[in-house]
Design an enzyme around this catalytic site. Sequence first.
Site, mmCIF file in Angstrom:
data_model
loop_
_atom_site.group_PDB
_atom_site.id
_atom_site.type_symbol
_atom_site.label_atom_id
_atom_site.label_comp_id
_atom_site.label_asym_id
_atom_site.label_seq_id
_atom_site.Cartn_x
_atom_site.Cartn_y
_atom_site.Cartn_z
ATOM 1 N N LYS A 1 67.022 -30.272 -93.601
ATOM 2 C CA LYS A 1 67.033 -28.894 -94.059
ATOM 3 C C LYS A 1 66.528 -28.867 -95.472
ATOM 4 C CE LYS A 1 68.680 -25.013 -92.265
ATOM 5 N NZ LYS A 1 68.412 -24.592 -90.892
ATOM 6 N N GLY B 1 69.642 -7.851 -78.198
ATOM 7 C CA GLY B 1 68.490 -8.291 -78.969
ATOM 8 C C GLY B 1 67.640 -9.232 -78.138
ATOM 9 N N ASN B 2 66.878 -10.032 -78.825
ATOM 10 C CA ASN B 2 65.948 -10.930 -78.172
ATOM 11 C C ASN B 2 66.634 -11.846 -77.153
ATOM 12 O OD1 ASN B 2 63.835 -12.520 -77.529
ATOM 13 N ND2 ASN B 2 63.836 -13.664 -79.442
ATOM 14 N N GLY C 1 75.464 -7.395 -76.993
ATOM 15 C CA GLY C 1 74.219 -7.561 -77.758
ATOM 16 C C GLY C 1 73.044 -7.199 -76.879
#
Lengths: 428, 1069
Positions: free
Chosen positions: A107, A221-222, A219
């Site tokens: 990261k 969304g995508n 949800g």
Amino acid sequence: MKQNGFNPFEMAQAQFDKAAQLIGLDDGTRELLREPLREYHFTIPIRMDDGHIKVFKGFRVQHNDARGPAKGGIRFHPQETIDTVRALAMWMTWKCSVVDIPLGGGKGGVICDPHNLSPREQEQICRGWVRQISRNVGPVLDVPAPDVMTNSQHMLWMLDEFETIHGGRYPGFITGKPVGMGGSLGRTEATGFGLVFHLREALNDLGLKPKGTTAAIQGFGNVAQHAIRLFQDLGGTVVSVSCWNQSESLAYTFRKKDGISLDELLSITDSFGGIDKEKARELNYEVLPGENWIEQEVDILIPAALENQISRENVDRISQQVKVIAEGANGPTTPDADERIRNRNIFLIPDFLANAGGVTCSYFEQVQSNNNYYWEKDEVLGKLDLKMTSAYIAVSELCRKNRLYMRDAAYIIAIKRVAQAVRDRGWA
Amino acid sequence: MTDQASPIDIILNDLLERSKELNTIYHVEEIIGEAANLELPQVFNKIIEILPHGWQFPEICQARIIFMDEVFEPEGFVPSSICLQSPIQIEEKPIGMVEVYYTREIPNLDGDYFLKEEKKLIDTIADRIGETIFHRKLKEMAHEWDHAKQRLHEKEKREWRVILDLLERTDQKLFILISRKMLYQLFWKGINEAKEIMATFFEDQKHSDPSITEDVNRPSQKQSLEKILASSREVFQIASNYMSDADISTRIQKWIQEDKASFVFKVLVNSDAPLAEAIDAITRYRYITSGKDNPYIPVGKGVRVALIRRFLSDHLDYINVAKEYIDIHDFFQLIETVIYPSGSFGHLGGKSSGLFLAEKILKKEFAGTPLADNLRVPKTWYITADAIGSFITYNNMEEITEQKYKDMDQIRLEYPNIIQLFKNAIFPPDIIKGLSLALDDLGDSPLIVRSSSLLEDRMGTAFSGKYKSLFLANQGSKVERLNALMDAVAEVYASVFSPDPIEYRIERNLLDFNEEMGIMIQQVVGIKIGKYFFPPYAGVAFSNNEFRWSTRIKREDGLIRLVLGLGTRAVDRLSDDYPVLISPGRPNLRANVTPEEIKRYSPKKIDLINLETNTFQSQEINSLFREIGSQFPALHNYVSIIQDDHVFQPTGFDIDAQSREMVVSFEGLATRTGFIKQIGKILKTLQDRMGTPVDIEFASDGRHLYLLQCRPQSSNPENIASPIPRDIPLDRIIFNARKYISNGRVPDITHIVYIDPDAYQNLSDSNQMLEVGKAVSKLNKILPKRQFILMGPGRWGSRGDIKLGVSVSYSDFNNTAVLIEVARKKGNYVPELSFGTHFFQDLVESSIRYLPLYPDDPEITFNEDFLLGSPNVFAEMVPEFAHLSEVIRVIDLPGSTAAMNLRILMNADIGEAVGFLTAPGVKTTDSQPSNREVSPHSSDDHWQWRLRMAEAIASHLEADRFGVQAIYLFGSSKNATAGPGSDIDLLIHFGGDDEQKKLLQEWLSGWSVCLAELNLFRTGFRTDGLLDVHYVTDEDIQKRTSYSVKIGAVTDAARSLPLTKGKSTRKPK
């Protein structure tokens, strides 16, 4: 910088320690795995639009690359703390390991706020970051990806800089590129489909097939949309969908007992996944309060919105009919709720595993880029299916054999694989 | 005439006389007709011959003509006392006399020797003679001029001598005038001979000027005139010694021209002259100065100022700037597009003035640059401000002017009727004619009718939106269009009497101001696509940016709010949509950076005119694109495509208008066209020249940029810098700030929510940190709207790293009045605040203020002791998160500090803000009534009235009879947030039996119905009943169930209402 209070890295280490204990790792391996292998801290001087020089701090933490080149996002954040980054890098190692892709964890980022930067300045920062670290990243060393406040444009700038320095075309250096510029097809569907692949296998374990089962989803969304698509294609019925209504700042659940129509709902959805209440009513959907999603009488619950949605307050409202919970979001279940779910013997597919479709597709992007050959969408999704299924089977077998809870089993398998690699290489 | 003459005789006699007169006139005409060939003396002689025949007694009648100094009389003329005279005049100056005498005594009628008709006759003849003479003179003059011109061609030198010569012979007055001017010139140059002549000039002036003296018949004046002329010639003699010929020539020409136009200036400078005359004068001036032969006559500043004052504004600030930029020819076009009632004086009102001046400034400053070609103002017709008066009088509606003095309730109630009244009234015919002309000129493109009131141009008053603007599709037959236009104008007129502006004026002591309202009829800028008409993009722009989303943006960088379609969506604050924000000084720093932000905060709706249905409507952009996207010109400049997280600008060739991935971002417009630069330049120029920051409205039809409005930015109440009082006792100041301040004023805060940054940092568990966010969300729902503030460690809404700030989304705190971020130093390092970037546009649209605090900076006060030491009511409000009491502190101000509220004042001009405790509603030194911000929230009226009603109910309630222990008020009426349709929430502590309850319910329902009626009268809101009553018993109170929790609650407790009849009900709050 000594920090009191909540330290995410220490928390991640504590988690790891617990699992290491369970596995029975030796001290040496434990010590190796609980710290990042390498950390790079550097400065990036940038000439701002008005001419003055500002110096930004950048870094990259490579937690462990025994299984393959490190993989992980680059974030732009005004006050990134190194402990958060270390924790996230460690998390990436486990994530790649649990789906069994040959990548390690990393990261990084730059301490800055894109809201205070013009596009040109952002480009400078991206290129500056690559310049500083170009010797230590690359298709065979460390493969970055987009993260908080970075997007595909930043990835392209970084790729361009890397290629200029190294003299060649290395699309495999970085993922998150747009389709047509090195990105992989199927990326949008990957997480949602991945979820359903796991679900299908879980149902299989319980002796069920998607056909004839019902699901309630939080949800829209995508992830949720694609999950619904695939689930219905496999014959499942989605009874209700809940989503956030922007103008009223409330959530609503839209229910149709014999199955919602995805396309119908999509036609009345705005671009953030908010369904138009009035139009839904006209189309004969029942409009219920948002929190009702959890008490639906269905076989499967899929929280695919925000974290901490299943908590002590509502976990008891889960219907007796529910057999499987598939975590589409990150951290939708709180630890106390987790306890109760376990006690009720509801089968839970942890987020860690269930939404790994995304990182897997990222890996596919890297593979295609390295070959400079890009697969068609069905090929990508087919390979995704394979990967998810094998990953699931491995975890569920461990579950059965050692009588573990899925969440623990997933974590343990991930660590085990890395520990094995480290040992195989002769590091520990 | 004897009395016995019969009526027939009298008539016959009259007729005879009449025919004589007619004959005389006829003959005179004949003579004059031949006169072309005769010399004047001959003409006169002939006339005096025939004149007597027109009189009653021709035989004893004699006529005489005096012309200048010559006398024409018949032979043997004997003047007598019986005489009738009439002066001969040329250009109203007497130059002679016609006289008729009777040589002998004749009978008279009522002391009068001459008949009425004879008097008329002689006047007529004198007039005719005068005209003839004038005609001749003119002919002569013309002849002379021709001569002179010829001679000029031949002789180049000393041409001015020729001119002067001519002048001397034909127009002596002008000649003398010019020579006097020349004399002054010489005098100022210090030439001695001039001084001598000066003396003589003034001396003779008194005697010589023919127009001064009344009596024409003095031979002596001829001499003085001669003297003057001689002196005048001498002047030029001297002049030729000191000045060049060319110089003299030009001066003479100039003065001749100026004289020509002097009448114009006289009229214009006279502010009492009616508009019609002024327009006439301007037109004549234009006529005089048009044509290549006539040189331009410069107009003095005095005249310019007079014009400006008449048409535009009499504010000195305005005039000061305007006089540098506006000249008389700017009015040529203006006067052709003004509609006015007869007798109008011409003021056009604030909006028109602002726009007019702005256009002139920009035209001048940008002359020659490409910007000048690109910038336009839409075609506009104006109706003067006093037309409304004429409209009202024409319809006999004079009592309407009393409207503004009535009670607000009445005004509100009567307003709809007034609109109807105005719409059904008739326009005076000259206005209708004007409107018809306007329609012909404007064509059949859509129009907007805007108010332009006289009050609107006063600095510091913001009437924006208070008066109406109406869109007209303007399609159909001429009659239909004219009717629609008149309808619209009438409606705009009616809005003068609407409650909102009247209320506004009352607050600012402007009620007595004679509110006249001008009208602007403007072509709507736009293009026709399909059945819609709209500009591709439009918006507003400000010189000062009061909503800065980054510390790198300075106030002077300005702000543009851009939308697709009509600019109405950028002007107002939208509750459900966002304009695109760009700062012209820093176009690269956008408010929205990540793909989600770009998507979320992009415009979703568009305002446009539907030509088929003839209406103004709002439509979803997506569905509009689907319908006509492919015909939208240059669409690629206005949208971006977002695929997954990749945002890019389409190249323009193959935009798929059906695509769901298109968002309106104006990226192309901002980065690839000169638009931003252009607006930036316009704002800077206008600000520099007008001396004050401005806000402008603009629109584009894709090719040209149109300026629609321009006014001082300070006219917007939001932007008024609050004066910071210097005398606040130190112990009352809670915080102050010196960096990154925007203007604003938040007067009555009752609650502070303070997240202690240190305690927050010390939380050991990320879950707990998340809980803080949840707790804030709960508080947001409980605390009274817009009466609390949120203070917390930097970066509200932090994503990614929760340590940096509380994790909330906009809906978790959208009821706060101010969002404050506190940045404390950590060692050498001060954290960067977010400035609300994650939900910046939401803050802007809902007017939530933002303030950053840097307590460790020098000279900054931050009363942490107060914040940490005051009693914390958080745990009682949100018991489920009580374990976070160390982190979250909620201070109930009226409860804890002896009924004080927090007031926050922010002044960006001096860069200071302060938050301090003060008694509620008290104005300290900080406010003047004219600058007071008008609260956009419900008027105090509603809750106050409801409170009074509730108290009335309580006082009338027979507690014993109904078994009532106590009665409380709660809800919006108690919280001062009641709107016009709100209920009155009552809580009754009931301790009686069923019978009593029934009676009580009936009694209360009676009240409820009555109050609803009253409310209808007051506000126009219809409800079935205004009371919402809840009953609780002793048991409920003990168990703290149901509404009983409101009694004695820690915060937002129900308010106990005093009952009469002995029951003491004072419960501690």
